[in-house]
Design a protein around this motif. Structure first.
Motif, PDB file in Angstrom:
ATOM      1  N   ASN A  26      -7.512   3.825   3.482  1.00  0.00           N
ATOM      2  CA  ASN A  26      -8.422   4.449   2.525  1.00  0.00           C
ATOM      3  C   ASN A  26      -7.743   5.617   1.796  1.00  0.00           C
ATOM      4  OD1 ASN A  26     -10.985   4.331   1.310  1.00  0.00           O
ATOM      5  ND2 ASN A  26     -11.737   6.011   2.572  1.00  0.00           N
ATOM      6  N   GLU A  27      -6.420   5.526   1.660  1.00  0.00           N
ATOM      7  CA  GLU A  27      -5.592   6.494   0.940  1.00  0.00           C
ATOM      8  C   GLU A  27      -5.690   7.902   1.523  1.00  0.00           C
ATOM      9  OE1 GLU A  27      -6.112   6.319  -3.277  1.00  0.00           O
ATOM     10  OE2 GLU A  27      -6.197   4.122  -3.313  1.00  0.00           O
TER      11      GLU A  27
ATOM     12  N   LYS B 158     -12.128   3.456  -1.023  1.00  0.00           N
ATOM     13  CA  LYS B 158     -11.193   3.164  -2.102  1.00  0.00           C
ATOM     14  C   LYS B 158     -11.027   1.645  -2.265  1.00  0.00           C
ATOM     15  CE  LYS B 158     -10.238   7.576  -2.481  1.00  0.00           C
ATOM     16  NZ  LYS B 158     -10.646   8.384  -3.644  1.00  0.00           N
TER      17      LYS B 158
ATOM     18  N   HIS C 244      -2.103   8.596   7.550  1.00  0.00           N
ATOM     19  CA  HIS C 244      -1.966   7.141   7.398  1.00  0.00           C
ATOM     20  C   HIS C 244      -1.032   6.561   8.459  1.00  0.00           C
ATOM     21  CE1 HIS C 244      -1.082   3.198   5.715  1.00  0.00           C
ATOM     22  NE2 HIS C 244       0.207   3.520   5.791  1.00  0.00           N
TER      23      HIS C 244
ATOM     24  N   ASP D 233       2.477   1.695  -3.439  1.00  0.00           N
ATOM     25  CA  ASP D 233       1.567   2.055  -4.529  1.00  0.00           C
ATOM     26  C   ASP D 233       0.994   3.461  -4.372  1.00  0.00           C
ATOM     27  OD1 ASP D 233       1.997  -0.438  -5.574  1.00  0.00           O
ATOM     28  OD2 ASP D 233       0.174  -1.315  -4.707  1.00  0.00           O
ATOM     29  N   VAL D 234       0.680   3.864  -3.134  1.00  0.00           N
ATOM     30  CA  VAL D 234      -0.013   5.136  -2.908  1.00  0.00           C
ATOM     31  C   VAL D 234       0.966   6.283  -2.672  1.00  0.00           C
ATOM     32  CG1 VAL D 234      -1.693   6.327  -1.448  1.00  0.00           C
ATOM     33  CG2 VAL D 234      -2.017   3.916  -2.010  1.00  0.00           C
ATOM     34  N   TYR D 235       1.995   6.049  -1.866  1.00  0.00           N
ATOM     35  CA  TYR D 235       2.917   7.129  -1.491  1.00  0.00           C
ATOM     36  C   TYR D 235       4.293   6.984  -2.124  1.00  0.00           C
ATOM     37  CZ  TYR D 235      -0.671   7.292   2.126  1.00  0.00           C
ATOM     38  OH  TYR D 235      -1.873   7.332   2.794  1.00  0.00           O
TER      39      TYR D 235
ATOM     40  N   PHE E 256       0.823  -1.208   0.000  1.00  0.00           N
ATOM     41  CA  PHE E 256       0.000   0.000   0.000  1.00  0.00           C
ATOM     42  C   PHE E 256       0.856   1.256   0.000  1.00  0.00           C
ATOM     43  CE2 PHE E 256      -2.169   3.364   2.338  1.00  0.00           C
ATOM     44  CZ  PHE E 256      -3.368   3.454   1.654  1.00  0.00           C
TER      45      PHE E 256
ATOM     46  N   ARG F  77      -8.296  -0.115  -2.556  1.00  0.00           N
ATOM     47  CA  ARG F  77      -7.222  -0.712  -1.763  1.00  0.00           C
ATOM     48  C   ARG F  77      -7.613  -0.897  -0.298  1.00  0.00           C
ATOM     49  NH1 ARG F  77      -4.426   2.914  -5.235  1.00  0.00           N
ATOM     50  NH2 ARG F  77      -2.982   1.840  -6.648  1.00  0.00           N
TER      51      ARG F  77
END
Length: 287
Positions: A143-144, A222, A150, A87-89, A84, A224
């Motif tokens: 949830n991004e 989201k 986070h 992919d997101v940060y 996660f 993810r």
């Protein structure tokens, strides 16, 4: 450090063997007295109409189910966390190592104060609160949200799970009789392992299918976050059941026989005579 540990460990084993060899008679004597007292308590319980030996109350199975669900949630978060944040940060191994170190330290601190919270709030109330906290922080953390949010919510999630694990194990062994506490703890550990296995497999599959699931999700969720959303639903269900059954935990804990320790809590004359007779018979048989 590993060599030092492997050298030191056998020394303690040898010390324990020598201590038992020299003081074994006292240990066996105390064990026999405890067995006699346990048999007397079981006879008294059967005469008074209480539960039979080997009785497992419903409160224990609620705890066992919550244990498996908590392990499922932790495994789900542990598996997808490095994926996660990458992919997101776009965070790499160094950032993940820092997060993991901070999370371990924060969890250790929260687990340290867990017994104090258990005494002040009660085990059943604390377990219910932790389940709700896990459901909220787990879904929100994945949830991004912004990176700082986070990190904070992920730390809170893993700390709450560590506290939940310890509290459930304590609560699960308290609601069963003393002779079944070993089996109760082993069953909780087995359910924890099963929850880990299920969470790891299901979370990885759901995370891979995030692009496919995204169009079918509500706008605030989201793709993810689906693995943790599933775990959160189970946690909310566990919180509802545990919150409703709080009286069961109190009744089950109070039903267990307490160890008598004279002179603070002396036995009545009749029970004291029965105990003395039973202990004398056991000594004659052992001799």
């Amino acid at each position: 450090r590993y060599r030092i540990m492997m050298v030191t460990c056998p020394l303690f084993c040898v010390f324990g063997w020598v201590a038992l060899a020299l003081c074994g008679s006292e240990v066996r004597k105390a064990h026999k007295e405890e067995e006699a007292a346990s048999e007397l308590r079981q006879v008294s319980a059967s005469k008074s109409g209480e539960h039979k030996s080997g009785y497992w109350p419903a409160a224990y199975w609620f705890v066992a189910a919550a244990m498996g669900i908590g392990a499922f949630a932790k495994a789900s978060a542990t598996v997808i966390w490095p994926l996660f944040i990458n992919d997101v940060y776009s965070w790499g191994s160094s950032e993940y190592a820092g997060l993991l170190l901070t999370e371990n330290l924060f969890t250790a601190g929260m687990v340290f104060i867990c017994p104090t919270l258990s005494v002040s709030m009660g085990n059943a109330n604390l377990v219910t609160l932790l389940c709700v906290m896990l459901a909220l922080t787990g879904t929100f953390a994945f949830n991004e949200p912004p990176p700082a949010v986070h990190s904070a919510t992920a730390f809170a999630f893993f700390a709450a799970q560590g506290m939940l694990d310890q509290t459930l194990k304590a609560l699960g062994t308290l609601v069963v009789e003393a002779s079944a506490q070993g089996k109760a703890f082993a069953l909780l550990s087995m359910l924890c392992s099963l929850g880990d296995a299920a969470g790891s497999g299901i979370a990885a599959r759901l995370y891979e299918q995030a692009p496919v699931l995204a169009p079918w999700l509500p706008p605030f969720l989201k793709g993810r976050a689906v693995p943790l959303a599933l775990a959160s639903l189970l946690l909310v269900l566990a919180a509802l059941v545990l919150g409703t059954a709080r009286k069961l935990f109190t009744n089950a804990a109070n039903r267990q026989p307490r160890r008598i320790s004279p002179p603070d809590s002396p036995l009545p004359i009749g029970e004291a005579q029965e105990t003395a007779t039973l202990l004398q018979r056991r000594r004659l048989v052992s001799d």
